[in-house]
Scaffold this active site. Structure first.
Site, PDB file in Angstrom:
ATOM      1  CE  LYS A 134      10.621  24.161  14.091  1.00 27.37           C
ATOM      2  NZ  LYS A 134       9.400  23.311  14.122  1.00 27.37           N
ATOM      3  CG  ASP A 269       3.982  19.380  19.550  1.00 23.22           C
ATOM      4  OD1 ASP A 269       3.579  19.219  20.712  1.00 23.22           O
ATOM      5  OD2 ASP A 269       5.081  19.899  19.281  1.00 23.22           O
TER       6      ASP A 269
END
Length: 494
Positions: A134, A269
């Site tokens: 990431k 989230d």
């Protein structure tokens, strides 16, 4: 000045993508299906990360949105336009201090997912371990800082000039939101969040969390275990793989309440782009940038409210709000109880598909406004996550009875907190502290008693001295009186 320029840009983007066409009076007849939804998605992507996150949250609420808009906004979950892979490679080399070839055996140049803050590439380490890499978007910190400044300006204006401004506490809400956004921009912190969540669910049959490869993590790069599964939004594919969808929906509710009430640490989230499902029906969590935390006081308050709500004990709900200071002290509890009952009673004993949350939210807002219910900034993330969870549940199993699914878990949790199990757990938790404290208690008691005895002796001596002074003063007065009397007698005899 910067805030006003940003506001002007927002207005310009809105006009450019003709977002005013969403208003009923401007609705275009005969507009090509999906065209308005595409314009909305493109506008949010143009405006930047915060607006993309807003679109992600909206995409989970198909009960509140037309189908074409919900489908298009779902693309914001992991299909935001990627940035150049060469920039990603440069960031990896700069952050890790080694070249790409030195760190990885293979690296797929095409990103597998691209979101508002970062994008992800698959690869392998030198030993063949499959990983996901990431990387933060270039300049994302600067873009978010500008949007947060705009939100702070808007919040200040709302608080000053809107009648409900102080009750809704917009500046505190924005500050809470900004704090979590700042956390999301530090991938070392995200890696730590992932490690803690993985440890919390290490033996769980319901949730899997990727392991973190700490040697390859920095503030702007994070390397973790590659996870495999089907995106939770692809329900037809899950059905083909014979995943039990109703059981999956119930497991999602249990995972959420476990995170909130057992751990006080929850994934905040939970849009579909961050959740996979294995062929065995196990959840896989991804993206740990935004995590919520709750104190023991918050957990206890929420659990009592949920249970009172599930038991339709609206007076208990009203009393809990009063006790917590969330409504003014002079509020009549019977009026508040009646208002809560009027909002909540119609939704009980109904599956999700029969609950119109748009109307429910509107009535809740009207009730909170009437009774001046104060917004609690520390619970804003939880409320956002509840919306996501409910939206996921609606997609997976519209017949899910959310209340009956959650109630047994909360009753069990409350029993463990206030019953003998809770006492035993508290004793186990405090045992290390008492193991250090108990051996020194006799010495501390001796010192305390000795100090108390000395203080008592000192006080007694002070009292004796004061008594002696009083007696001496009295004796002196008596002698003076006697001398005066003798003098008077002598004068009389003369």
């Amino acid at each position: 000045m910067g805030s006003f320029l940003r506001l002007a840009r927002i207005l310009h983007v809105g006009l450019r993508f003709r977002l005013y066409r969403f208003l009923p009076r401007y609705a275009e007849r005969g507009e090509r299906d999906g065209a308005r939804a595409v314009r909305l998605r493109q506008a949010l992507e143009t405006l930047g990360p915060i607006f993309v996150k807003f679109g992600q949250m909206l995409s989970t609420r198909r009960d509140l949105l037309p189908a074409d808009v919900a489908d298009e906004l779902a693309k914001l979950q992991d299909r935001v336009p990627p940035f150049d892979t060469d920039l990603a490679v440069s960031e990896i080399s700069r952050s890790l201090g080694v070249g790409l070839e030195e760190a990885f055996g293979t690296f797929e140049r095409k990103p597998v997912a691209s979101a508002s803050v970062a994008q992800v590439h698959f690869g392998t380490l030198k030993d063949g371990t499959e990983v996901a890499v990431k990387i933060l978007r270039p300049g994302v910190e600067r873009a978010i800082a500008k949007d947060v400044l705009l939100l702070e300006t808007a919040a200040g204006l709302l608080e000053r000039y809107w009648a409900d401004g102080r009750r809704l506490r917009p500046r505190e809400v924005v500050a809470e939101f900004a704090r979590h956004l700042d956390d999301e921009l530090d991938l070392v912190r995200e890696a730590a969040n992932a490690s803690l969540l993985r440890r919390n669910f290490q033996a769980s049959p319901l949730l899997a969390v990727p392991a973190v490869h700490w040697d390859y993590c920095s503030r702007r790069v994070m390397v973790m275990e590659r996870m495999r599964g089907t995106p939770i939004s692809q329900v037809p594919v899950l059905r083909e793989k014979r995943v039990d969808i109703p059981a999956l929906a119930r497991a999602g509710v249990e995972i959420f309440f476990t995170q909130v009430f057992r751990d006080g640490f929850f994934h905040a989230d939970m849009h579909p782009g961050n959740i996979l499902v294995t062929d065995e029906g196990k959840y896989v969590a991804l993206d740990f940038g935004i995590m919520g935390t709750l104190s023991e006081v918050d957990k206890s308050y929420l659990a009592q409210n949920f249970l009172a709500f599930f038991n339709r004990d609206y007076r208990r709900v009203a009393q809990a709000h009063l006790d917590a200071g969330w409504v003014p002290a002079g509020t009549r509890i019977d009026d508040f109880e009646a208002a809560i009952r009027a909002v909540c009673e119609p939704i009980f004993a109904r599956p999700l598909k029969e609950i119109y949350f748009g109307k429910l939210l509107l009535r809740l807002f009207q009730t909170s406004r009437r009774f001046q219910v104060a917004v609690q900034p520390q619970l804003v993330l939880l409320q956002k996550t509840l919306l996501n969870i409910e939206g996921l549940g609606r997609e997976l199993d519209p017949d899910l009875d959310l209340w009956q699914t959650a109630k047994p878990f909360l009753e069990r949790w409350m029993s463990e907190q206030v019953g003998w199990r809770g006492l035993a757990r508290t004793l186990r938790r405090e045992a290390p502290h008492w193991a250090q404290t108990l051996p020194v208690i006799p010495r501390l008691l001796y010192r305390l008693l000795a100090e108390d005895r000395l203080e008592s002796m000192h006080a007694a001596l002070e009292r004796l001295a004061a008594e002696n002074r009083r007696r001496n003063d009295l004796l002196a007065a008596l002698l003076a009186m006697a001398a005066a009397a003798l003098a008077f007698a002598a004068v009389a005899l003369l």
